[in-house]
Design a protein around this motif. Structure first.
Motif, PDB file in Angstrom:
ATOM      1  N   ARG A  33       0.756  -1.220  -0.062  1.00 32.58           N
ATOM      2  CA  ARG A  33       0.032   0.060   0.009  1.00 32.58           C
ATOM      3  C   ARG A  33       0.973   1.162  -0.117  1.00 32.58           C
ATOM      4  O   ARG A  33       1.959   1.028   0.177  1.00 32.58           O
ATOM      5  CB  ARG A  33      -0.878  -0.060   1.243  1.00 32.58           C
ATOM      6  CG  ARG A  33      -0.783   0.326   2.416  1.00 32.58           C
ATOM      7  CD  ARG A  33      -1.619   0.306   3.467  1.00 32.58           C
ATOM      8  NE  ARG A  33      -2.493  -0.772   3.570  1.00 32.58           N
ATOM      9  CZ  ARG A  33      -3.882  -0.844   3.178  1.00 32.58           C
ATOM     10  NH1 ARG A  33      -4.321   0.046   2.456  1.00 32.58           N
ATOM     11  NH2 ARG A  33      -4.484  -1.929   3.023  1.00 32.58           N
ATOM     12  N   THR A  79      13.983  -5.602   6.104  1.00 29.51           N
ATOM     13  CA  THR A  79      12.765  -4.893   6.943  1.00 29.51           C
ATOM     14  C   THR A  79      12.712  -3.411   6.524  1.00 29.51           C
ATOM     15  O   THR A  79      12.612  -2.636   7.419  1.00 29.51           O
ATOM     16  CB  THR A  79      13.366  -5.195   8.601  1.00 29.51           C
ATOM     17  OG1 THR A  79      14.390  -4.640   8.842  1.00 29.51           O
ATOM     18  CG2 THR A  79      12.781  -6.384   9.170  1.00 29.51           C
ATOM     19  N   SER A  97       8.929  -2.729   1.953  1.00 25.22           N
ATOM     20  CA  SER A  97       8.491  -3.795   1.683  1.00 25.22           C
ATOM     21  C   SER A  97       8.356  -4.877   2.529  1.00 25.22           C
ATOM     22  O   SER A  97       7.476  -5.611   2.698  1.00 25.22           O
ATOM     23  CB  SER A  97       9.278  -4.431   0.559  1.00 25.22           C
ATOM     24  OG  SER A  97       9.685  -3.469  -0.560  1.00 25.22           O
ATOM     25  N   ARG A 136      18.400  -7.052   9.459  1.00 27.29           N
ATOM     26  CA  ARG A 136      19.939  -6.529   9.770  1.00 27.29           C
ATOM     27  C   ARG A 136      19.990  -5.330  10.420  1.00 27.29           C
ATOM     28  O   ARG A 136      20.739  -5.255  11.253  1.00 27.29           O
ATOM     29  CB  ARG A 136      20.636  -6.437   8.225  1.00 27.29           C
ATOM     30  CG  ARG A 136      22.164  -6.149   8.227  1.00 27.29           C
ATOM     31  CD  ARG A 136      22.625  -6.386   6.905  1.00 27.29           C
ATOM     32  NE  ARG A 136      22.326  -5.511   5.950  1.00 27.29           N
ATOM     33  CZ  ARG A 136      22.741  -5.486   4.782  1.00 27.29           C
ATOM     34  NH1 ARG A 136      23.677  -6.411   4.062  1.00 27.29           N
ATOM     35  NH2 ARG A 136      22.238  -4.525   3.876  1.00 27.29           N
ATOM     36  N   THR A 137      19.135  -4.431  10.004  1.00 31.57           N
ATOM     37  CA  THR A 137      18.782  -3.136  10.597  1.00 31.57           C
ATOM     38  C   THR A 137      17.363  -2.891  10.824  1.00 31.57           C
ATOM     39  O   THR A 137      16.564  -3.087  10.049  1.00 31.57           O
ATOM     40  CB  THR A 137      19.240  -2.000   9.727  1.00 31.57           C
ATOM     41  OG1 THR A 137      20.695  -2.101   9.019  1.00 31.57           O
ATOM     42  CG2 THR A 137      19.630  -0.695  10.476  1.00 31.57           C
ATOM     43  N   LYS A 143      17.291   7.425   7.498  1.00 33.22           N
ATOM     44  CA  LYS A 143      16.883   6.221   6.596  1.00 33.22           C
ATOM     45  C   LYS A 143      15.266   6.338   6.294  1.00 33.22           C
ATOM     46  O   LYS A 143      14.494   6.709   7.309  1.00 33.22           O
ATOM     47  CB  LYS A 143      17.116   4.814   6.855  1.00 33.22           C
ATOM     48  CG  LYS A 143      18.696   4.578   6.381  1.00 33.22           C
ATOM     49  CD  LYS A 143      18.954   3.096   6.932  1.00 33.22           C
ATOM     50  CE  LYS A 143      18.679   1.921   5.851  1.00 33.22           C
ATOM     51  NZ  LYS A 143      19.390   0.957   6.708  1.00 33.22           N
ATOM     52  N   ARG A 144      14.411   5.944   5.345  1.00 28.82           N
ATOM     53  CA  ARG A 144      13.273   5.749   5.387  1.00 28.82           C
ATOM     54  C   ARG A 144      12.499   5.353   6.321  1.00 28.82           C
ATOM     55  O   ARG A 144      12.566   3.979   6.415  1.00 28.82           O
ATOM     56  CB  ARG A 144      12.807   5.386   3.730  1.00 28.82           C
ATOM     57  CG  ARG A 144      11.250   5.468   3.781  1.00 28.82           C
ATOM     58  CD  ARG A 144      10.942   6.833   3.066  1.00 28.82           C
ATOM     59  NE  ARG A 144       9.350   6.812   2.854  1.00 28.82           N
ATOM     60  CZ  ARG A 144       8.921   6.426   1.698  1.00 28.82           C
ATOM     61  NH1 ARG A 144       9.485   5.870   0.882  1.00 28.82           N
ATOM     62  NH2 ARG A 144       7.673   6.314   1.616  1.00 28.82           N
ATOM     63  N   THR A 167       8.811   4.117  -4.844  1.00 28.90           N
ATOM     64  CA  THR A 167       8.427   5.625  -4.605  1.00 28.90           C
ATOM     65  C   THR A 167       8.792   6.882  -5.624  1.00 28.90           C
ATOM     66  O   THR A 167       9.574   6.424  -6.490  1.00 28.90           O
ATOM     67  CB  THR A 167       9.370   6.038  -3.361  1.00 28.90           C
ATOM     68  OG1 THR A 167      10.151   5.828  -3.149  1.00 28.90           O
ATOM     69  CG2 THR A 167       8.417   6.990  -2.839  1.00 28.90           C
TER      70      THR A 167
HETATM   71  O1  N01 Z   1      13.876  -1.757   0.304  1.00 24.81           O
HETATM   72  P1  N01 Z   1      14.892  -1.106   1.492  1.00 24.81           P
HETATM   73  P2  N01 Z   1      12.540  -1.642   0.359  1.00 24.81           P
HETATM   74  N1  N01 Z   1      21.164  -9.425   4.317  1.00 24.81           N
HETATM   75  O2  N01 Z   1      16.199  -1.103   0.521  1.00 24.81           O
HETATM   76  C1  N01 Z   1      17.794  -5.627   3.762  1.00 24.81           C
HETATM   77  C2  N01 Z   1       9.486   2.479  -1.439  1.00 24.81           C
HETATM   78  N2  N01 Z   1       8.735   1.735  -0.996  1.00 24.81           N
HETATM   79  O3  N01 Z   1      11.958  -2.599  -1.041  1.00 24.81           O
HETATM   80  O4  N01 Z   1      18.815  -1.861   6.210  1.00 24.81           O
HETATM   81  C3  N01 Z   1      20.159  -9.209   4.993  1.00 24.81           C
HETATM   82  O5  N01 Z   1      14.685   0.056   1.988  1.00 24.81           O
HETATM   83  C4  N01 Z   1      18.040  -4.257   4.382  1.00 24.81           C
HETATM   84  O6  N01 Z   1      19.054  -4.196   5.537  1.00 24.81           O
HETATM   85  P3  N01 Z   1      19.831  -2.748   5.858  1.00 24.81           P
HETATM   86  C5  N01 Z   1      10.462   3.395  -0.056  1.00 24.81           C
HETATM   87  O7  N01 Z   1      10.634   4.595  -0.564  1.00 24.81           O
HETATM   88  C6  N01 Z   1       7.531   2.294  -0.794  1.00 24.81           C
HETATM   89  O8  N01 Z   1      11.803  -1.983   1.214  1.00 24.81           O
HETATM   90  O9  N01 Z   1      20.576  -2.450   4.594  1.00 24.81           O
HETATM   91  N3  N01 Z   1      19.163  -7.970   4.784  1.00 24.81           N
HETATM   92  C7  N01 Z   1      16.492  -3.693   4.505  1.00 24.81           C
HETATM   93  O10 N01 Z   1      16.086  -4.070   5.709  1.00 24.81           O
HETATM   94  C8  N01 Z   1      11.473   2.424   0.296  1.00 24.81           C
HETATM   95  O11 N01 Z   1      12.231   3.082   1.037  1.00 24.81           O
HETATM   96  C9  N01 Z   1       6.482   1.380  -0.215  1.00 24.81           C
HETATM   97  O12 N01 Z   1      20.687  -3.195   7.004  1.00 24.81           O
HETATM   98  C10 N01 Z   1      19.681  -7.542   3.828  1.00 24.81           C
HETATM   99  C11 N01 Z   1      16.037  -4.416   3.408  1.00 24.81           C
HETATM  100  O13 N01 Z   1      16.606  -5.570   3.069  1.00 24.81           O
HETATM  101  C12 N01 Z   1      11.876   1.929  -0.874  1.00 24.81           C
HETATM  102  O14 N01 Z   1      10.779   1.686  -1.939  1.00 24.81           O
HETATM  103  C13 N01 Z   1       6.543   0.231   0.125  1.00 24.81           C
HETATM  104  C14 N01 Z   1      20.501  -7.698   2.746  1.00 24.81           C
HETATM  105  C15 N01 Z   1      15.874  -3.486   1.999  1.00 24.81           C
HETATM  106  O15 N01 Z   1      14.885  -2.296   2.652  1.00 24.81           O
HETATM  107  C16 N01 Z   1      12.608   0.711  -0.672  1.00 24.81           C
HETATM  108  O16 N01 Z   1      11.999  -0.135   0.218  1.00 24.81           O
HETATM  109  C17 N01 Z   1       7.828  -0.562  -0.265  1.00 24.81           C
HETATM  110  C18 N01 Z   1      21.393  -8.838   3.344  1.00 24.81           C
HETATM  111  N4  N01 Z   1      22.441  -9.349   2.526  1.00 24.81           N
HETATM  112  C19 N01 Z   1       8.859   0.244  -0.609  1.00 24.81           C
HETATM  113  N5  N01 Z   1      20.550  -6.914   1.747  1.00 24.81           N
HETATM  114  C20 N01 Z   1       5.144   2.021   0.040  1.00 24.81           C
HETATM  115  O17 N01 Z   1       4.593   2.150   0.781  1.00 24.81           O
HETATM  116  C21 N01 Z   1      19.560  -5.880   1.895  1.00 24.81           C
HETATM  117  N6  N01 Z   1      18.911  -6.342   3.132  1.00 24.81           N
HETATM  118  C22 N01 Z   1       4.710   2.903  -0.973  1.00 24.81           C
END
Ligand code: N01
Length: 558
Positions: A61, A182, A185, A205-206, A331-332, A454
């Motif tokens: 959403r 986390t 998504s 991870r974070t 961070k977002r 986004t």
């Molecule tokens: O991606 P992210 P996303 N081992 O990069 C972890 C938009 N959005 O798809 O924080 C373990 O934020 C990584 O860990 P860390 C919105 O702008 C909007 O969720 O790097 N974990 C992190 O927790 C958003 O900001 C909506 O330590 C690993 C996660 O994967 C942007 O898109 C919904 C890893 C990645 O999080 C991106 O969001 C969804 C590893 N090797 C997205 N590598 C709406 O609400 C990565 N991670 C519209």
């Protein structure tokens, strides 16, 4: 210099004024605005508005509230009523259908088509764009509306090909599921599936510093009344002039100058309002003053710690200030609804992969570094994107000197205003960086990759930014046409200037400590740089307008 079509054998089958890539909010707006002015345009896309077509993971959403996550044009809002404050993926797909019908967009959209390559022909001053169908289209202006997150990032986990589990999320009920990641998504998925899966293990991870969404149903009678009173109109007028592209603003005083009681009262109020108010609607110094930032973080941690029963999970999900993962808001933050309560369920485990890293994927699941093999039916990867530049450089784009965009940006991206890049005349980028429309149609066979989207890309309400950028691009094209210019290109000097502006703003804020997609540090090997303009939509557009009014200062025309 690039060869001409005659010499390289790519004979175009169609000639257009403008070819737009991507059919999200940006591409569709650009199509609408150019066509309205009489240009002959086409938009090429992979299926329907890509993001909201493919992002059908559970709980997907938007986190911009209604009616701001929508177009301001043609009174579209009058006949469309959102049912929820933060609409879900299905409703967004219906909204795009509605917009399509109202603006009659489909007739100029090529379905099931991606852009594989584009090359600028300097002799003819045109772009030759190769589609996935093999067809070559010639156009004078080439607009990339591919969005900021068009390329998935899947970490190179050892042994991924060995896992034999299933891959589709609709079969999650009763299953043993792992979620890796986390970010937004991951958080949206976890809170949605937690109550229905057999067992859920989150590999974090974070921790995400989530804030409350405060979702609610919208009453159509109330919304109709607000429309009648001109409130919607007012919101759409206001949004282009604010920092975030929403109707709200920073509180333009420093928390450092307020009393402790005043700050507390303000934080409580913003927290109750939900949405991004506690992030980009709070005191103006929160992302600049470490002490103020610490105070906001402490408030944040106190609120969530009270919701988590298990002390170990509490410390991992909402650590005390001395263990904070990073400064507040750099961070977002994800908007959550019941995220923390999910961890109070018996069927939900939380593993810190910082303490116990993933060793390898196995046939049955994942072997952790402590020697424990965790068995799963499904593994969901919510590991993010190669944002901003990734989706652009995956298209084979060759500029005026035959240099590819990928090569030009190999050691970092350079743009003017995030919309143009030197050496790529008549090419505009919408909602990309400093603002590939392609998700593999044959997904990995063992895991589900969760992705979503986004410009000031990361810090702006998307639909607001695409409308103001789309208008700037259309004005620039009109300027070329009225003045009989064949090409428009930003100079290398203007890019150096713009990049310095972006960097300087970034480096005076706490954003300089970010680790993540805001500066490309989430992708191994990618140059770490400020990929987002942190000065706000209003300041950004004032500068873009100033440049245009100065006869496109920093641009050369042929
Ligand atoms: O991606 P992210 P996303 N081992 O990069 C972890 C938009 N959005 O798809 O924080 C373990 O934020 C990584 O860990 P860390 C919105 O702008 C909007 O969720 O790097 N974990 C992190 O927790 C958003 O900001 C909506 O330590 C690993 C996660 O994967 C942007 O898109 C919904 C890893 C990645 O999080 C991106 O969001 C969804 C590893 N090797 C997205 N590598 C709406 O609400 C990565 N991670 C519209």
């Amino acid at each position: 210099m690039s060869p001409s079509a005659e010499t390289n054998g790519t004979i175009p089958s169609r000639k257009l004024d403008v070819l737009i890539v991507g059919a999200g909010f940006g591409g569709l707006y650009q199509l609408y605005v150019m066509r309205k002015q009489g240009y002959n345009c086409k938009l090429s896309l992979i299926m329907l508005p890509r993001i909201w077509y493919w992002n059908c993971y559970p709980g997907a959403r938007v986190d911009s509230h209604a009616p701001l996550y929508g177009y301001s044009i043609e009174g579209l809002y009058k006949d469309w009523t959102w049912t929820e404050r933060f609409p879900g993926g299905e409703e967004l797909r219906q909204y795009f259908d509605y917009v399509d019908k109202r603006l009659d967009l489909s007739k100029d959209i090529e379905l099931n088509t991606s852009v594989d390559a584009a090359e600028f022909d300097t002799n003819a001053s045109v772009w030759r764009v190769t589609l996935s169908t093999g067809e070559v289209i010639e156009c004078k202006y080439f607009v990339l509306g591919t969005g900021f997150a068009a390329k998935n990032y899947v970490p190179d986990f050892k042994g991924m090909e060995r896992f034999k589990g299933i891959m589709h999320h609709t079969y999650l009920k009763g299953k043993k599921v792992a979620v890796i990641g986390t970010g937004a998504s991951g958080v949206q998925t976890i809170q949605e599936i937690g109550p229905e899966v057999g067992h859920l293990t989150v590999l974090q991870r974070t921790p995400n510093l989530c804030i409350p969404m405060r979702q609610r149903k919208l009453d159509p009678v109330v919304e109709a009344e607000l429309k009648n009173q001109g409130e919607y109109e007012k919101i759409f007028k206001t949004r282009g002039g604010t920092f975030t592209g929403f109707e709200f603003e920073w509180i333009y005083i420093n928390a450092a100058d307020a009393t402790e009681a005043e700050v507390r009262e303000t934080y409580e109020r913003l927290w109750e309002m939900g949405g991004f108010n506690f992030w980009v609607g709070t005191y103006q110094d929160v992302l600049y003053n470490q002490e103020v930032n610490d105070g906001a973080y402490k408030f944040w941690a106190e609120k969530h710690r009270a919701r988590i029963n298990d002390p170990r999970k509490r410390d991992l999900l909402a650590p005390l200030l001395e263990n904070q993962p990073h400064a507040w808001g750099i961070k977002r933050p994800c908007l959550e609804q019941r995220y923390y309560e999910v961890y109070n369920q018996e069927n939900v485990d939380l593993i810190s992969v910082k303490e116990n890293p993933i060793d390898t994927f196995t046939e049955k699941g994942i072997l952790m570094s402590d020697g424990q093999e965790l068995e799963f039916d499904v593994i969901l990867l919510a590991t993010g994107f190669d944002t901003q530049t990734g989706g652009l450089v995956q298209i084979d784009i060759k500029g005026a000197d035959g240099i590819t965009l990928k090569d030009k940006w190999a050691k970092g991206a350079w743009t003017n205003l995030g919309m143009t890049t030197n050496g790529f005349p008549n090419m505009f980028i919408l909602y990309g960086l400093q603002g590939k429309p392609y998700i593999p149609l044959t997904p990995l066979s063992f895991v589900v990759v969760i992705d979503a989207i986004t410009a000031p890309t990361a810090f702006a309400n998307g639909p607001t930014l695409v409308e103001v950028q789309g208008d700037w691009i259309s004005d620039a094209i009109n300027y070329c046409e009225k003045n009989n210019k064949k090409t428009m290109d930003s100079t290398a000097l203007s890019e150096a200037r713009w990049t310095k502006i972006v960097d300087d703003m970034w480096n005076t804020s706490l954003f300089r400590f970010t680790q993540g997609w805001y500066n490309g540090s989430n992708i191994p090997g990618k140059t770490k740089q400020a990929l987002n303009y942190t000065g706000g939509v209003n300041k950004y557009m004032a500068e873009a307008r100033r440049i245009a009014e100065a006869g496109y200062e920093g641009y050369v025309f042929d």
